[in-house]
Enzyme design. Structure first.
Site, short mmCIF file in Angstrom:
data_model
loop_
_atom_site.label_atom_id
_atom_site.label_comp_id
_atom_site.label_asym_id
_atom_site.label_seq_id
_atom_site.Cartn_x
_atom_site.Cartn_y
_atom_site.Cartn_z
N TRP A 28 -47.62 55.78 26.34
CA TRP A 28 -48.43 54.86 27.15
C TRP A 28 -48.54 55.39 28.58
O TRP A 28 -49.58 55.28 29.22
CB TRP A 28 -47.77 53.47 27.16
CG TRP A 28 -48.49 52.47 28.02
CD1 TRP A 28 -49.51 51.66 27.64
CD2 TRP A 28 -48.26 52.19 29.41
NE1 TRP A 28 -49.93 50.90 28.70
CE2 TRP A 28 -49.18 51.20 29.81
CE3 TRP A 28 -47.36 52.69 30.36
CZ2 TRP A 28 -49.23 50.69 31.09
CZ3 TRP A 28 -47.41 52.19 31.65
CH2 TRP A 28 -48.34 51.19 32.00
N HIS A 29 -47.43 56.00 29.05
CA HIS A 29 -47.43 56.47 30.43
C HIS A 29 -48.36 57.65 30.65
O HIS A 29 -48.84 57.86 31.77
CB HIS A 29 -46.01 56.84 30.87
CG HIS A 29 -45.21 55.66 31.29
ND1 HIS A 29 -44.55 54.87 30.39
CD2 HIS A 29 -44.99 55.12 32.51
CE1 HIS A 29 -43.95 53.90 31.05
NE2 HIS A 29 -44.21 54.01 32.33
N GLY A 30 -48.61 58.43 29.65
CA GLY A 30 -49.52 59.56 29.86
C GLY A 30 -49.72 60.38 28.62
O GLY A 30 -48.86 60.42 27.74
N PHE A 55 -51.87 55.90 34.76
CA PHE A 55 -51.47 55.44 33.42
C PHE A 55 -52.41 54.35 32.93
O PHE A 55 -52.27 53.83 31.89
CB PHE A 55 -50.03 54.93 33.43
CG PHE A 55 -49.06 55.92 34.05
CD1 PHE A 55 -49.20 57.29 33.78
CD2 PHE A 55 -48.07 55.52 34.90
CE1 PHE A 55 -48.34 58.20 34.35
CE2 PHE A 55 -47.20 56.43 35.47
CZ PHE A 55 -47.33 57.77 35.20
N CYS A 98 -43.73 53.99 24.46
CA CYS A 98 -43.73 53.66 25.90
C CYS A 98 -44.02 54.93 26.70
O CYS A 98 -44.79 54.92 27.66
CB CYS A 98 -42.37 53.07 26.28
SG CYS A 98 -42.11 52.85 28.03
#
Lengths: 363, 475
Positions: free
Chosen positions: B322-324, B475, B319
């Site tokens: 996924w954000h960066g 993102f 997770c």
């Protein structure tokens, strides 16, 4: 009909309450800072004393206008025996509403000089956004002079020499070899309206609307609204800006030269020593004229260029991703530059040399 | 096209009436064109990626459905997952992995000459990739029947209200609505307007204004004192929430204008009494996606206690990724996973409490303490989420420990308090009324006055300030 009236009244009531709440939100969250200026019979407008200010623009500033109505620590008009005072006059570059006082060259200059010499040095920031050279001089005459500075540093650029003066404020009238200040603005309609609007000006909502109006007046509204479509319609074929040689506008020349003559006279007659510090290139003729009249012109651009060469753009604000005034690193360079320029004068002043006729002779 | 721009308002004012005037047969085609215009407004070249992803998943989805051979189905699913993740991986993570690999190699004295590419990250790629992936996975799991209409599927992928920053919709929920090409009712318009008003206010007046301060502080933390850094961190918590939940509200409101309901993405997360509850209320569409397609696929809690914790940690670390494409995001995800695992451990099999029921003053006080504690944990994580690097994050932490102030603490406190007060007030009203469009509970006259004031000020601010892109666009 009654239903409609009732509806309208209820709507107006909610609208008013919501506006009051929004005003409080804008004010306390520092989204929009209400105007920090108040109308003044001497200078047209002055900074409101004892006001907390938070500015979020290209940079961030949280600070206070002191109880005497200028920026930085509150030094009283009467100075202590043995204290050397430096007054900084200038526009937004000196006011520095985009950085904390501890990052401002005022603070760095004061700290530097106090560390390096025996005298107690106080540096007072009389920066005031959007002033031209004439207004800086007038601001000194009507306000900063009271604080008895030993040195007055004018920080100016070509725009300071060319920008017209605000209508609501005193003017310098040049007649042959003499100058005098005219306060004709006091009887002007604009000043009267400005005074009448002063309670409104204390609102954050008013500030917000005024900023919007400024954008509209600049003709930027279509660009804001239509974004890329506006650029497409207008075409993007703008020629690259060329470096132009700075010139002094003919209509401002007489005033600027008269001020320089006054500053030179003060330097020669043992008044506070006036120095010009450039922010950007100045017209060569003006610089020559100032030097010939005994007013030193110091140019920190070589220092700023070397900062730029080290990879730090002196005008780049990383937080807002845009170019603007001097950033914290540039202020550090300017502070250091001024410390080394001023140090010999402060030391010679301490030795009892009361008059410093030609500051340019410094090592 | 940013929601918080005048051009979007003009776009919306054109799209909504035309959509309703059109015959139902042409509505989806028109909406698809409008969605591509909306997306192509950033950079028309990005459209090729979205088209590639759409084509791949449309055909693979149908092939999986019509194929009975398990091996072949699995291969087709692999094709879809690999295809989507390759696009995502290249555009979002290529430089991250290449740089990390080169840095690792340099530890062993190896100098790798690889090409660091100047890749522009296409807006919203993580969102629509996950959305299309869920489509094929659901078909593979026999939970969904594929659509026969390429046009409808393309619209499901590119539906402009939720294209660039979610909510990450499921085909089961959105596709049937798209297939009906519904008309919006008066109730839809009322609710849509309320959601857009609240969303715009949150995004523009809270999120963007916080962002101006936050960006200054995090751009160069070494210039700031402890209270200023604390203000930066706390305002970032407000910014990221107001920005994203504001976006989600505008997205929901816009979709309602077209007669389509999209899912709730935020449910007052800052009123959570524990970290598990917070993650059930924060970015719900992503949390549930990760639960359904990663955590459960890894075995969930069916393979023993140790494996459950491992799955939780791995899911949340992903997770973070996924954000960066930065190690600070990975660490943030790992931290969130650790918090969740520790909370699970404390609960010892019991279910986490969700929501608050008033049972006297003491219960409220305990709830308040828990909310503050949960928020403090979340803030700690956000430091790594927002800091440019680990060295910046550790510098800030050090400043918090060795507290140093240069004054103006009262002004700093006032700013932080105002933002928290307004944000929490909106949340409390939503919590209390269990309604995101709570303005509709007011009489029309009061509501109209409120709309005029709120939208008026928001537009005036929008006019004179730079439009801030949504935090989650990156993102």
């Amino acid at each position: 009909m009654r239903e409609h009236v009732r509806f309208f009244l209820k709507m107006t009531l909610t609208f008013t309450i919501a506006m009051v709440l929004l005003e409080l939100f804008l004010r306390f969250s520092a989204t929009t800072t209400p105007s920090v200026l108040v109308d003044d019979d001497m200078f047209g407008k002055m900074m409101k004393p004892s006001t907390d200010v938070t500015f979020v623009n290209e940079g961030l500033r949280i600070g206070r206008i002191n109880r005497y109505g200028y920026l930085g620590p509150a030094y009283a008009p009467r100075k202590e025996e043995g204290t050397v005072r430096i007054a900084l006059m200038g526009d937004s570059y000196v006011a520095g509403h985009h950085l904390f006082d501890r990052h401002h060259f005022r603070y760095l200059l004061e700290q530097g000089l106090n560390q390096l010499c025996d005298s107690h040095v106080e540096v007072l920031n009389f920066g005031f956004p959007a002033l031209n050279f004439e207004q800086m001089y007038l601001y000194y005459e009507v306000f900063a002079r009271k604080f008895a500075p030993d040195f007055v540093i004018y920080v100016i650029g070509t725009s300071s020499l060319n920008q017209p003066s605000d209508e609501v404020g005193p003017r310098l009238v040049v007649t042959d070899d003499s100058v005098h200040i005219s306060y004709a603005f006091r009887s002007s309609k604009r000043f009267a309206i400005s005074k009448r609007l002063s309670p409104l000006k204390r609102l954050a909502l008013y500030s917000l609307l005024r900023k919007g109006k400024q954008i509209y007046d600049r003709g930027d509204a279509p660009k804001v609204i239509f974004d890329k479509f506006f650029i497409l319609a207008r075409g993007s074929g703008r020629s690259a800006e060329k470096h132009s040689v700075p010139v002094e506008r003919p209509e401002r020349k007489a005033i600027n030269r008269a001020i320089v003559r006054q500053l030179g006279m003060s330097n020669r007659e043992g008044g506070p020593v006036s120095i010009i510090v450039t922010r950007g290139e100045l017209p060569r003729g003006f610089v020559e004229f100032a030097k010939n009249n005994g007013v030193a012109v110091w140019d920190p651009s070589a220092r700023l260029d070397s900062l730029a060469r080290s990879g730090i753009d002196p005008n780049w604000w990383a937080g807002s991703q845009r170019k603007g005034h001097w950033n914290q690193y540039a202020h550090r360079v300017i502070g250091d530059f001024l410390v080394h320029k001023m140090l010999p004068f402060i030391k010679s002043l301490a030795k009892g040399q009361k008059t410093l006729r030609d500051p340019d002779r410094a090592p | 096209m940013l929601f918080n721009s005048f051009i979007f308002i003009i776009f919306l004012c054109c799209v909504v009436p035309i959509y309703h005037f059109l015959n139902r047969r042409y509505r989806n085609l028109f909406l698809l064109g409008a969605s591509y215009l909306f997306y192509g407004y950033w950079d028309w070249r990005f459209l090729s990626l979205i088209l590639a992803s759409t084509l791949l998943d449309f055909h693979v989805g149908r092939a999986i459905y019509h194929n009975e051979d398990e091996g072949r189905r699995r291969f087709l699913l692999f094709l879809s997952v690999a295809g989507n993740l390759t696009i995502l991986g290249f555009f979002k993570y290529y430089n991250f992995f290449a740089d990390s690999f080169a840095a690792l190699a340099s530890v062993f004295g190896l100098k790798l000459d690889y090409a660091h590419l100047n890749i522009i990250l296409p807006v919203g790629i993580s969102f629509y990739t996950f959305q299309t992936l869920s489509y094929t996975i659901d078909i593979y799991r026999r939970k969904l029947e594929p659509t026969d209409s390429f046009r409808d599927f393309a619209l499901f992928v590119a539906f402009f209200p939720q294209l660039v920053a979610g909510p990450i919709e499921r085909a089961k929920h959105l596709l049937p609505q798209i297939e009906k090409s519904p008309s919006a009712t008066a109730e839809d318009f009322r609710e849509g307007l309320a959601l857009i008003t609240i969303g715009l206010f949150k995004k523009v007046m809270i999120g963007d204004t916080c962002g101006r301060i936050v960006d200054q502080i995090f751009a160069d933390p070494k210039l700031y004192s402890s209270p200023e850094l604390m203000m930066g961190l706390m305002l970032f918590a407000i910014q990221v929430y107001a920005d994203f939940s504001g976006y989600s509200s505008i997205a929901r409101g816009t979709a309602r204008f077209l007669g389509i309901h999209i899912m709730v993405n935020f449910n007052q997360p800052y009123l959570s009494a524990n970290i598990t509850e917070l993650w059930k209320r924060w970015h719900i569409s992503l949390s549930s996606w990760l639960r359904d397609y990663v955590y459960i696929s890894l075995g969930g809690n069916r393979k023993g206690t140790g494996r459950t914790y491992f799955n939780l940690l791995l899911t949340m670390t992903l997770c973070g990724l996924w954000h960066g494409a930065k190690w600070t995001f990975v660490f943030w995800g790992f931290l969130q996973g650790s918090f969740l695992a520790i909370h699970k451990l404390i609960l010892r099999g019991k279910k986490a409490t969700l929501g608050f029921t008033y049972a006297g003053g003491r219960s409220f006080f305990v709830f308040l303490c828990k909310v503050v504690w949960t928020h403090a944990l979340f803030l700690f994580g956000l430091l790594f989420f927002r800091a440019q690097s680990f060295s910046n994050a550790s510098y800030i932490l050090k400043e918090f420990v060795f507290w140093k102030s240069y004054g103006f603490d009262r002004q700093i406190f006032t700013i932080v308090f105002t933002y928290y007060f307004v944000t929490i007030l909106i949340d409390v009203i939503e919590y209390w009324t269990k309604d995101h469009a709570f303005l509709l509970r007011l009489q029309p006259a009061y509501r109209t006055g409120l709309y005029f004031a709120t939208l008026g000020i928001t537009f005036v601010y929008l006019f004179q300030a730079r439009s801030y892109p949504f935090v989650y666009f990156q993102f």
